[in-house]
Write an enzyme that holds these catalytic residues in place. Structure first.
Site, short mmCIF file in Angstrom:
data_model
loop_
_atom_site.label_atom_id
_atom_site.label_comp_id
_atom_site.label_asym_id
_atom_site.label_seq_id
_atom_site.Cartn_x
_atom_site.Cartn_y
_atom_site.Cartn_z
N ASP A 40 28.62 13.17 26.62
CA ASP A 40 27.40 13.42 27.71
C ASP A 40 26.11 12.18 28.39
O ASP A 40 26.23 11.38 27.76
CB ASP A 40 25.82 13.89 27.01
CG ASP A 40 24.98 14.50 27.77
OD1 ASP A 40 24.70 14.94 28.72
OD2 ASP A 40 24.19 14.18 27.18
N GLU A 65 24.49 5.96 27.46
CA GLU A 65 23.36 6.21 27.70
C GLU A 65 23.02 4.13 28.15
O GLU A 65 23.45 3.38 27.17
CB GLU A 65 22.02 6.46 26.99
CG GLU A 65 20.36 6.26 27.11
CD GLU A 65 20.64 6.43 28.34
OE1 GLU A 65 20.27 7.39 28.90
OE2 GLU A 65 19.51 5.34 29.48
N ASN A 92 26.54 1.02 30.78
CA ASN A 92 26.66 1.57 32.19
C ASN A 92 27.45 2.47 32.67
O ASN A 92 28.65 1.75 32.85
CB ASN A 92 26.60 0.14 32.53
CG ASN A 92 25.87 0.45 33.94
OD1 ASN A 92 26.01 1.58 34.34
ND2 ASN A 92 25.55 -0.99 34.99
N ASP A 118 19.33 10.16 37.06
CA ASP A 118 18.23 9.56 38.35
C ASP A 118 19.04 9.52 39.59
O ASP A 118 19.44 9.17 40.27
CB ASP A 118 18.12 8.08 37.85
CG ASP A 118 17.90 8.00 36.67
OD1 ASP A 118 17.16 8.54 36.23
OD2 ASP A 118 18.27 7.20 35.77
N ASP A 154 18.02 19.24 39.74
CA ASP A 154 17.12 19.70 40.35
C ASP A 154 17.04 19.06 41.41
O ASP A 154 15.69 19.90 42.22
CB ASP A 154 15.66 19.86 39.24
CG ASP A 154 15.35 17.99 39.37
OD1 ASP A 154 16.21 17.29 39.04
OD2 ASP A 154 14.58 17.85 39.14
C1 LIG Z 1 16.24 11.63 34.48
S1 LIG Z 1 17.21 11.23 33.32
C2 LIG Z 1 18.17 12.78 31.99
C3 LIG Z 1 18.06 12.49 30.49
C4 LIG Z 1 19.17 13.62 30.17
N1 LIG Z 1 20.26 14.20 30.50
C5 LIG Z 1 17.91 15.18 30.10
O1 LIG Z 1 18.89 16.03 30.85
O2 LIG Z 1 16.81 15.46 30.00
C6 LIG Z 1 18.59 10.22 33.35
C7 LIG Z 1 19.08 9.43 32.19
O3 LIG Z 1 20.22 8.67 32.44
C8 LIG Z 1 20.42 7.95 32.03
N2 LIG Z 1 21.20 6.80 33.19
C9 LIG Z 1 21.13 6.23 34.53
N3 LIG Z 1 21.87 5.05 34.96
C10 LIG Z 1 23.28 5.33 34.23
C11 LIG Z 1 24.10 5.00 33.48
N4 LIG Z 1 24.50 4.34 34.64
N5 LIG Z 1 24.89 4.66 32.46
C12 LIG Z 1 24.20 5.31 31.32
N6 LIG Z 1 23.11 5.84 31.23
C13 LIG Z 1 22.51 6.04 32.49
C14 LIG Z 1 19.28 7.09 32.41
O4 LIG Z 1 19.02 5.99 31.96
C15 LIG Z 1 18.21 8.07 31.63
O5 LIG Z 1 18.47 8.45 30.71
#
Ligand SMILES: C[S@@+](CC[C@H](N)C(=O)[O-])C[C@H]1O[C@@H](n2cnc3c(N)ncnc32)[C@H](O)[C@@H]1O
Length: 206
Positions: A40, A65, A92, A118, A154
């Site tokens: 995930d 994450e 990352n 994001d 979304d």
């Molecule tokens: C809007 S949140 C959604 C979290 C979860 N998947 C959910 O649906 O509730 C997006 C997540 O992706 C992580 N994220 C963003 N860019 C990332 C990257 N380059 N590598 C790993 N995680 C990342 C953010 O820190 C955040 O926790």
């Protein structure tokens, strides 16, 4: 214990997040390393895979994450719940997922989920979006034959952009889906559904 407080967003292009991780050794992180892995990406607090790990003991769950405190919190919860099929990694994904997965055997990664990444709405921030050609190449490289990828968001323009990148990959075929194929919803999915907003979903198979 209170929830760990973290920044809402971090910039994946900043030098701090452009580090090279140690490749994971599945023998060290899972009690039964021969089980299939569900990855995930962007798992945030990781409750989706925590519940999945409880429900599906015959599968290993790996959350990736970029916000490190959430990774530490997730691994603490996994330990407290005695879940030996659940692990979180600080990574990352846009920059170094390939390195993280370098030592993964070719036939274990059977599912990948990317849920509500994001959107980085502004054009000048588009490079910060998680799904790009390189990430899709990396996923396809490590995914086993007939492994599946599920993507949902979304945000309409982001859905179009992400789905197009997956569709362009010659090693993937799209599978039609009418709903989320998983029995657990992420925190973000629940929040979006409560507001009765549309969710765009796509699934691909290698
Ligand atoms: C809007 S949140 C959604 C979290 C979860 N998947 C959910 O649906 O509730 C997006 C997540 O992706 C992580 N994220 C963003 N860019 C990332 C990257 N380059 N590598 C790993 N995680 C990342 C953010 O820190 C955040 O926790």
């Amino acid at each position: 214990m209170p929830r760990v407080r973290v920044h809402q967003h971090v910039n994946p292009l900043s030098p701090f997040y452009r580090f090279t991780p140690q490749p994971i050794e599945i023998i060290k992180i899972f009690a039964s390393p021969q089980l299939p892995i569900h990855l995930d990406i962007g798992c945030a607090r990781g409750r989706f895979i925590l519940k999945m790990a409880e429900m599906f003991p015959d599968c290993n769950f790996l959350g990736v994450e970029i916000r490190e405190p959430l990774v530490a919190e997730g691994n603490r919860l996994a330990r407290e719940s005695n879940l030996t099929n659940l692990h979180y990694e600080f990574n990352n994904a846009t920059y170094s997922l390939d390195k993280l997965l370098e030592n993964l055997p070719a036939d274990v990664l059977h599912a990948v989920t990317i849920q509500f990444p994001d959107p980085w709405y502004k054009k000048k921030h588009a490079k910060r979006r998680m799904v790009n050609d390189d990430l899709v190449e990396t996923i396809v490289k490590h995914l086993k034959f007939d492994g599946k990828i599920f993507v949902q968001t979304d945000v309409d323009f982001l859905a179009e952009e992400m789905f197009e990148i997956f569709r362009e990959n010659q090693n993937l075929s799209e599978i039609e889906i009418s709903k989320n194929p998983f029995p657990i919803k992420t925190e973000r999915e629940t929040a979006v559904e409560e507001k009765e907003l549309p969710i765009y979903r796509a699934m691909f198979i290698k």
